[in-house]
Design an enzyme around this catalytic site. Structure first.
Site, short mmCIF file in Angstrom:
data_model
loop_
_atom_site.label_atom_id
_atom_site.label_comp_id
_atom_site.label_asym_id
_atom_site.label_seq_id
_atom_site.Cartn_x
_atom_site.Cartn_y
_atom_site.Cartn_z
N LYS A 213 1.04 -1.19 -0.10
CA LYS A 213 0.06 0.06 0.05
C LYS A 213 0.92 1.20 0.08
O LYS A 213 1.65 1.62 0.81
CB LYS A 213 -1.02 -0.09 1.39
CG LYS A 213 -2.19 0.88 1.22
CD LYS A 213 -3.19 0.46 0.25
CE LYS A 213 -4.37 1.08 0.30
NZ LYS A 213 -5.43 0.33 -0.46
N THR B 298 -4.41 -5.20 1.18
CA THR B 298 -3.79 -3.86 1.34
C THR B 298 -4.49 -2.76 2.07
O THR B 298 -3.97 -1.90 2.80
CB THR B 298 -3.49 -3.05 -0.21
OG1 THR B 298 -4.68 -2.61 -0.93
CG2 THR B 298 -2.44 -3.79 -1.09
N HIS C 85 22.38 26.49 -12.04
CA HIS C 85 22.93 27.62 -12.53
C HIS C 85 22.40 29.04 -12.38
O HIS C 85 21.35 29.15 -12.36
CB HIS C 85 23.33 27.38 -14.19
CG HIS C 85 23.92 25.88 -14.16
ND1 HIS C 85 25.30 25.60 -14.03
CD2 HIS C 85 23.52 24.95 -15.22
CE1 HIS C 85 25.47 24.41 -14.45
NE2 HIS C 85 24.41 23.85 -15.10
#
Length: 308
Positions: free
Chosen positions: A16, A62, A265
């Site tokens: 799950k 689950t 950057h």
């Protein structure tokens, strides 16, 4: 689990994901503590008939896993670290169900931080921070254990004491060499603890939480250097290596460190008009921030005796 079926290699697990749970604790003097966890569960289970036959009798549903998270959170009457909660869940699944041979629990902690009002900590007020604490715990029925903790989204920037020189130059290279640039990154770090069994885990209530804060502190301090003079970085690669090595040198209970450090950057700005007259001349002061594309730098550092 891995099985051989009709000359095929068959691997399976089920679980799950994204079980969100918030937990509040209050100590005796009325001070509140709060965590929000996103829990993922994956069970290695001997439930082959569910895949091959019309037989679900060996499956842990689950939905049951999801409910277990809330029940176990409720049972934690004392404040508990995220790693200890993951271990607690994994121990439950591997001991409570005969079919389950192993459990992998992953948790990401949302970065709620206590609020300060007029310089004082608020008793029950929290605000959302930035970087996230992560963990992955793997427990086998035998008691064998792997614990990995980490951090995501640790944004670091320094405005000087960074350069990049001596790299390969060819017909495709336009990047100028420099000893003066902004160094910015968003660190994703993970570290594996050296403990290999449930019985070897330190019995200290906030051990893993304290170690997480310790590791983060070392990563940050190594990146920046001393407050006044800093430390020069000849490349992201060099700084990454020093950060990983500092963690291993400081903490003997950590067997390996992995770091991902994108080079975010900040491009120097030089502006000219159509007559090639300078409007803005860069003098290590005005930059164009950009996060795409960015450099991608990652590496891991392990002790020789690590079983990674």
């Amino acid at each position: 689990m891995t099985r051989e079926i009709e000359n095929f290699k068959f691997e399976h697990r089920h679980g799950k994901d994204r079980v969100r749970v918030g937990r509040v604790w209050r100590n005796k003097d009325g001070r509140y503590f709060f965590v929000e966890w996103n829990v993922s569960i994956s069970l290695l289970s001997d439930c082959l008939p569910a895949y091959l036959l019309d037989d679900n009798s060996d499956i842990v549903a689950t939905d049951t896993m999801k409910n277990t998270v809330y029940v176990k959170a409720k049972e934690c009457s004392e404040q508990i670290s995220m790693e200890d909660f993951a271990i607690l869940l994994a121990k439950h699944f591997t001991s409570f169900y005969r079919q389950v041979t192993g459990a992998i629990i992953k948790i990401v902690e949302k970065p709620w931080e206590r609020v300060y009002i007029d310089g004082q900590e608020h008793e029950h007020g929290f605000k959302l921070g930035s970087e996230k604490h992560t963990t992955e715990v793997f427990v086998k029925k035998s008691g064998a254990l792997q614990v990995t903790s980490g951090i995501e989204g640790l944004a670091l920037l320094k405005t000087t004491m960074s350069g990049f020189e001596g790299f390969i130059r060819d017909k495709y290279t336009v990047l100028p060499e420099t000893r003066e640039r902004i160094l910015a990154t968003e660190v994703t770090a993970s570290w594996r603890y050296s403990y290999e069994s449930l019985s070897s885990i330190p019995q200290k209530p906030y051990y893993f939480t304290d170690r997480y804060l310790d590791v983060k502190k070392v990563l940050v301090e190594t990146f920046y250097g001393p407050p006044k003079q800093g430390v020069y970085s000849p490349s992201v690669q060099n700084t990454l290596h020093h950060m990983a090595k500092s963690v291993l040198n400081r903490f003997l209970d950590i067997s390996s460190v992995q770091l991902k450090m994108p080079n975010i950057h900040f491009l120097p700005v030089n502006l000219k008009n159509k007559d090639d007259e300078t409007i803005v001349k860069f003098n290590d002061d005005v930059y164009l921030p950009t996060d795409e594309p960015h450099g991608s730098i990652e590496a891991s550092l392990s002790r020789f005796w690590s079983k990674m």
